[in-house]
Design a protein around this motif. Structure first.
Motif, PDB file in Angstrom:
ATOM      1  N   PHE A   1     -12.320  30.013  -7.937  1.00 43.74           N
ATOM      2  CA  PHE A   1     -13.308  30.709  -8.754  1.00 43.74           C
ATOM      3  C   PHE A   1     -14.125  31.633  -7.856  1.00 43.74           C
ATOM      4  N   GLY A   2     -14.355  31.215  -6.644  1.00 43.74           N
ATOM      5  CA  GLY A   2     -15.002  32.071  -5.651  1.00 43.74           C
ATOM      6  C   GLY A   2     -16.492  31.829  -5.510  1.00 43.74           C
ATOM      7  N   GLY A   3     -17.081  32.550  -4.582  1.00 38.56           N
ATOM      8  CA  GLY A   3     -18.459  32.285  -4.189  1.00 38.56           C
ATOM      9  C   GLY A   3     -19.492  33.250  -4.707  1.00 38.56           C
ATOM     10  N   THR A   4     -19.134  34.128  -5.653  1.00 37.82           N
ATOM     11  CA  THR A   4     -20.106  35.128  -6.107  1.00 37.82           C
ATOM     12  C   THR A   4     -20.412  35.065  -7.599  1.00 37.82           C
ATOM     13  N   LYS A   5     -19.476  34.636  -8.408  1.00 40.50           N
ATOM     14  CA  LYS A   5     -19.710  34.616  -9.857  1.00 40.50           C
ATOM     15  C   LYS A   5     -20.681  33.484 -10.224  1.00 40.50           C
ATOM     16  N   PRO A   6     -21.478  33.664 -11.280  1.00 41.19           N
ATOM     17  CA  PRO A   6     -22.536  32.699 -11.596  1.00 41.19           C
ATOM     18  C   PRO A   6     -22.005  31.347 -12.077  1.00 41.19           C
ATOM     19  N   ILE A   7     -22.744  30.291 -11.705  1.00 37.05           N
ATOM     20  CA  ILE A   7     -22.411  28.920 -12.091  1.00 37.05           C
ATOM     21  C   ILE A   7     -23.670  28.236 -12.615  1.00 37.05           C
ATOM     22  N   ARG A   8     -23.504  27.472 -13.685  1.00 32.98           N
ATOM     23  CA  ARG A   8     -24.559  26.598 -14.180  1.00 32.98           C
ATOM     24  C   ARG A   8     -24.003  25.167 -14.217  1.00 32.98           C
TER      25      ARG A   8
END
Length: 308
Positions: free
Chosen positions: A196-203
């Motif tokens: 998924f990577g390290g930049t897209k938002p996560i909640r």
């Protein structure tokens, strides 16, 4: 049921193995005193004894991992690690390895619901990696751990490995009862399939019932600034434990280690994970979606130009 032997064995194990030695000694003395005073005389069943003893175990410092657990099925007569593995395999087989739900929501937002446990990688690694590969192309990710009651640090590290870029990221340190450093946990340099990577938002969605391994996942992502936590303050159980058979239907859970965030002496024991957006657990998904919509709108808003 030999109550005296159960209490004696439990007291000795706690005094010898509990992660906080002074507290363990105090708890062991309390059990011994309660036995002498007849507190457990009225326990007619193993379940009743487990309830009484657990109250006393947690009365000193409120450690939710420290408890006497009653099992309907007989506890295997094995060393604690093998006993745990046998029970975990059985539970995982009836819960799809803890992967309850994977869904694409409007706006190309992925929802991953984990329940009830983050099972060890040898048990659930294939299912976890399959779910994480499936959500890799989403524009945002919501991880729901509202009903997660425990889990393995290696599984937390596996999940986090899909949520960061670049070289391995330091997640957690583990210490024994003497304070000696035991182990570090890092994200993995390689994982199967896309990240998924390290930049897209996560909640990450939490509840007051989120505990132990579910809390560690929320803690690691929040501490490293990778995700926002949405929901309720969690249960506050940081100390990993082992299980010891003290009766055919009773397992003594004894915390034996203490995790800390990198470079600190802190963890979430007794405190819980404090959400970035605090809402009742039942409204956490809606609040997370609203938060993501707001973030997306802000990111897409054109900057004003100073024309002098």
């Amino acid at each position: 049921m030999d109550v005296k032997q159960i209490i004696t064995d439990s007291s000795r194990a706690i005094a010898d193995q509990y992660v906080l030695p002074e507290v363990g000694s105090t708890i062991a003395q309390r059990l011994t005193r309660q036995l002498a005073e007849g507190r457990y005389d009225g326990a007619a069943t193993a379940q009743e004894l487990a309830n009484l003893v657990t109250v006393d175990l947690q009365s000193v410092n409120g450690d939710g991992h420290l408890r006497l657990i009653h099992h309907v099925d007989e506890v295997p007569d094995m060393p604690s690690e093998e006993m745990y593995l046998a029970m975990a395999v059985k539970q995982a087989s009836s819960t799809m390895d803890g992967v309850r739900r994977v869904e694409r929501l409007d706006g190309n937002i992925a929802l991953l619901v984990i329940d009830p446990v983050l099972f060890d990688p040898p048990i659930a690694g294939n299912s976890i990696t399959a779910a994480l590969q499936l959500v890799a192309k989403a524009d945002a990710l919501i991880i729901d751990v509202r009903t997660v009651r425990g889990g393995d640090p290696y599984t937390v590290a596996l999940i986090c490995s899909y949520l960061f870029d670049g070289p391995p990221t330091h997640l957690l340190d583990m210490h024994d009862r003497q304070g000696k450093h035991l182990q570090q946990f890092w994200t993995l340099p390689y994982v199967p399939g896309p990240r998924f990577g390290g930049t897209k938002p996560i909640r990450v969605l939490t509840s007051a019932g989120t505990f132990s391994g579910g809390e560690e996942l929320a803690n690691d992502l929040q501490f490293l600034g990778r995700a926002m936590i949405v929901g309720e303050r969690t249960g506050g159980g940081a100390h990993p434990r082992v299980g010891l058979r003290v009766h055919p239907h009773l397992e003594l859970a004894v915390p034996v280690a203490r995790p800390t965030n990198p470079g600190t002496n802190d963890n979430w024991e007794g405190v819980g994970i404090i959400p970035d957006i605090e809402v009742p657990a039942e409204g956490a998904l809606d609040a997370a979606l609203q938060s993501l919509q707001t973030q997306t709108a802000t990111a897409c808003k054109p900057r004003s130009t100073d024309r002098g």
